[in-house]
Design a protein around this motif. Sequence first.
Motif, mmCIF file in Angstrom:
data_model
loop_
_atom_site.group_PDB
_atom_site.id
_atom_site.type_symbol
_atom_site.label_atom_id
_atom_site.label_comp_id
_atom_site.label_asym_id
_atom_site.label_seq_id
_atom_site.Cartn_x
_atom_site.Cartn_y
_atom_site.Cartn_z
ATOM 1 N N LEU A 125 0.752 -1.145 -0.044
ATOM 2 C CA LEU A 125 -0.089 -0.004 0.138
ATOM 3 C C LEU A 125 0.896 1.295 0.011
ATOM 4 C CD1 LEU A 125 -2.580 -1.017 2.485
ATOM 5 C CD2 LEU A 125 -2.935 -0.802 0.135
ATOM 6 N N VAL A 126 1.945 1.389 0.816
ATOM 7 C CA VAL A 126 2.781 2.418 0.929
ATOM 8 C C VAL A 126 3.294 3.011 -0.429
ATOM 9 C CG1 VAL A 126 4.700 3.433 1.864
ATOM 10 C CG2 VAL A 126 3.085 2.358 3.630
ATOM 11 N N PRO A 127 3.867 2.125 -1.279
ATOM 12 C CA PRO A 127 4.393 2.505 -2.424
ATOM 13 C C PRO A 127 3.601 2.997 -3.495
ATOM 14 C CG PRO A 127 5.270 0.265 -1.925
ATOM 15 C CD PRO A 127 4.134 0.619 -0.796
ATOM 16 N N LEU A 128 2.334 2.527 -3.278
ATOM 17 C CA LEU A 128 1.274 2.949 -4.163
ATOM 18 C C LEU A 128 0.722 4.531 -3.989
ATOM 19 C CD1 LEU A 128 -0.852 -0.007 -5.002
ATOM 20 C CD2 LEU A 128 1.040 0.676 -6.249
ATOM 21 N N LEU A 129 0.643 4.636 -2.214
ATOM 22 C CA LEU A 129 0.262 5.707 -1.721
ATOM 23 C C LEU A 129 1.457 6.807 -1.678
ATOM 24 C CD1 LEU A 129 -1.344 4.505 1.199
ATOM 25 C CD2 LEU A 129 -2.772 5.680 -0.614
ATOM 26 N N GLU A 130 2.395 6.379 -2.186
ATOM 27 C CA GLU A 130 3.577 7.339 -2.583
ATOM 28 C C GLU A 130 4.024 7.622 -3.773
ATOM 29 O OE1 GLU A 130 6.605 5.952 -0.035
ATOM 30 O OE2 GLU A 130 5.880 7.327 1.763
ATOM 31 N N ALA A 131 3.278 7.141 -4.940
ATOM 32 C CA ALA A 131 3.503 7.422 -6.174
ATOM 33 C C ALA A 131 3.476 8.690 -6.530
ATOM 34 C CB ALA A 131 2.641 6.451 -7.084
ATOM 35 N N GLU A 132 4.400 8.969 -7.614
ATOM 36 C CA GLU A 132 4.493 10.226 -8.120
ATOM 37 C C GLU A 132 4.666 10.106 -9.865
ATOM 38 O OE1 GLU A 132 7.293 12.632 -6.256
ATOM 39 O OE2 GLU A 132 6.019 13.257 -4.811
ATOM 40 N N GLY A 133 4.304 11.136 -10.293
ATOM 41 C CA GLY A 133 4.854 11.441 -11.864
ATOM 42 C C GLY A 133 4.216 10.157 -12.691
ATOM 43 N N GLU A 134 4.887 9.351 -13.342
ATOM 44 C CA GLU A 134 4.473 8.470 -14.322
ATOM 45 C C GLU A 134 3.902 7.459 -13.540
ATOM 46 O OE1 GLU A 134 6.418 5.414 -17.753
ATOM 47 O OE2 GLU A 134 7.484 7.392 -17.100
ATOM 48 N N GLN A 135 4.209 7.014 -12.564
ATOM 49 C CA GLN A 135 3.830 5.885 -11.460
ATOM 50 C C GLN A 135 2.474 6.166 -11.034
ATOM 51 O OE1 GLN A 135 6.795 5.351 -8.298
ATOM 52 N NE2 GLN A 135 8.147 4.015 -9.834
ATOM 53 N N GLU A 136 2.226 7.478 -10.713
ATOM 54 C CA GLU A 136 0.931 7.908 -10.225
ATOM 55 C C GLU A 136 0.061 7.651 -11.326
ATOM 56 O OE1 GLU A 136 0.957 12.047 -9.132
ATOM 57 O OE2 GLU A 136 -1.007 11.738 -8.015
ATOM 58 N N CYS A 137 0.320 8.230 -12.673
ATOM 59 C CA CYS A 137 -0.427 7.861 -13.598
ATOM 60 C C CYS A 137 -0.992 6.622 -13.900
ATOM 61 C CB CYS A 137 0.126 8.348 -15.023
ATOM 62 S SG CYS A 137 0.306 10.211 -15.024
ATOM 63 N N LEU A 138 0.055 5.502 -13.620
ATOM 64 C CA LEU A 138 -0.197 4.059 -13.918
ATOM 65 C C LEU A 138 -1.180 3.496 -12.740
ATOM 66 C CD1 LEU A 138 3.468 2.802 -14.576
ATOM 67 C CD2 LEU A 138 1.563 2.845 -16.043
ATOM 68 N N LEU A 139 -0.959 3.782 -11.616
ATOM 69 C CA LEU A 139 -1.807 3.531 -10.571
ATOM 70 C C LEU A 139 -3.157 4.091 -10.842
ATOM 71 C CD1 LEU A 139 -2.416 2.755 -7.486
ATOM 72 C CD2 LEU A 139 -1.768 5.122 -6.871
ATOM 73 N N LEU A 140 -3.523 5.294 -11.309
ATOM 74 C CA LEU A 140 -4.818 5.914 -11.608
ATOM 75 C C LEU A 140 -5.476 5.010 -12.535
ATOM 76 C CD1 LEU A 140 -4.590 9.707 -10.890
ATOM 77 C CD2 LEU A 140 -4.661 7.924 -9.154
ATOM 78 N N HIS A 141 -4.725 4.954 -13.477
ATOM 79 C CA HIS A 141 -5.352 4.162 -14.772
ATOM 80 C C HIS A 141 -5.569 2.762 -14.375
ATOM 81 C CE1 HIS A 141 -5.823 3.777 -18.941
ATOM 82 N NE2 HIS A 141 -5.046 2.644 -19.126
ATOM 83 N N ALA A 142 -4.718 2.212 -13.716
ATOM 84 C CA ALA A 142 -4.997 0.637 -13.276
ATOM 85 C C ALA A 142 -6.480 0.780 -12.443
ATOM 86 C CB ALA A 142 -3.934 -0.017 -12.409
ATOM 87 N N ALA A 143 -6.804 1.868 -11.416
ATOM 88 C CA ALA A 143 -7.828 1.690 -10.774
ATOM 89 C C ALA A 143 -8.891 1.942 -11.651
ATOM 90 C CB ALA A 143 -7.281 2.606 -9.717
ATOM 91 N N ASP A 144 -8.731 2.669 -12.605
ATOM 92 C CA ASP A 144 -9.925 3.067 -13.582
ATOM 93 C C ASP A 144 -10.431 1.796 -14.201
ATOM 94 O OD1 ASP A 144 -11.889 4.851 -14.579
ATOM 95 O OD2 ASP A 144 -10.598 5.064 -16.382
#
Length: 348
Positions: free
Chosen positions: A21-40
């Motif tokens: 959970l922590v690495p996802l909650l701290e994601a920034e930049g491109e990683q953040e985009c990947l996370l939001l996209h995966a959740a969508d």
Amino acid sequence: MDFIEALRAGVEHRRPTVEWLVPLLEAEGEQECLLLHAADRVRAQMVGEAVHLRGLIEFSNYCRRNCLYCGLRRHNDSLERYRLTREEIVETAIRAWRIGYKTVVLQSGEDFYFSTDLMADIICEIKSRTGLAITLSLGERDKSAYSAWRKAGADRYLLRIETTEEKIFREIHPDDDLYERKRGLFVLKGLGYQLGSGVMVGLPGQDALSLAKDVIWMHELGAEMVGIGPFIPHPQTPLRNEKGGTLEQALRLVAVLRLVFPYAHIPATTAMGVLDPLGREKALQAGANVMMPNITPTRVRPLYELYPNKICLDENADRCFDCATSRIISLNRTIGADCGHVIRQAAS
Ligand code: SAH
Ligand code: SF4
């Protein structure tokens, strides 16, 4: 765990642990985009394209509590207080039903003027005249009240845990107890309510680790709806000088919640729309599937000021419905056609 491993754990809906959970909650930049996209994508697969609309009726801004973050806190003397009458509440709900809402959310401060019996009477009247699904968000009351309201026809209850970090909880809730609130949530669950909880993001002293622990606790609770929003400092409260949360933090948490709770109802909350005019749309594209347009009579709407710069202050209920609908359609999504009860996967 590195980000990619953590994302894999999330997409596979593994049991939530702080390691992923922590690495996802701290994601920034491109990683953040990947996370939001995966959740969508998970949202689309698990709960589909429908966005459920819940009409929010803020019927009283009286509150017996003194939560340090909230503009309705008892010690905020500069706030003009109001209560809608029983008839006004019922009429507002009927109006919502006529407009096309399938659910109303009755929300207030912790106002004991609305006794167990009076609330039960209001719930019963709304239910018998409209058949609407009814969600309550009235803060903490005792088991007999929760039980009476359930029997009167209430379907769901929203009570955020706000934070499970004991030190923070104690500091921001001078007159409340974390253990009691947790117990109350389990009581609500035992009574058969569809159960909603959630947290604020950006509280003083909170970090990704404490948010991860919140997520794990809500998973243990078996929350079926999870509402979160950025903490927005209110000038008439002791936390006026704090930094508050950001939309980015809130969106990352929405995305993580969708991975942990694939079938849950997750709202794009108003507080997100306060920080960014497109905040709610962004949340709907990061895992959220619910919106709660305000249908409180416009005369009192500005007085329900949990946080400053509240949006949608002067639109009447019809216009709010149309506005929410067009925002949803602009995302190529649909409006929920039924009342959008929680999806209980294990039971089906
Ligand atoms: N009295 C009830 C319902 C009203 S408050 C209760 O406390 O449950 C509803 C939610 O508003 C709270 O759970 C809290 O998370 C949120 N809230 C209050 N003050 C806020 C602030 N300053 N910024 C963001 N959210 C806030
Ligand atoms: Fe009252 Fe709820 Fe605000 Fe706390 S958060 S002061 S209980 S309205």
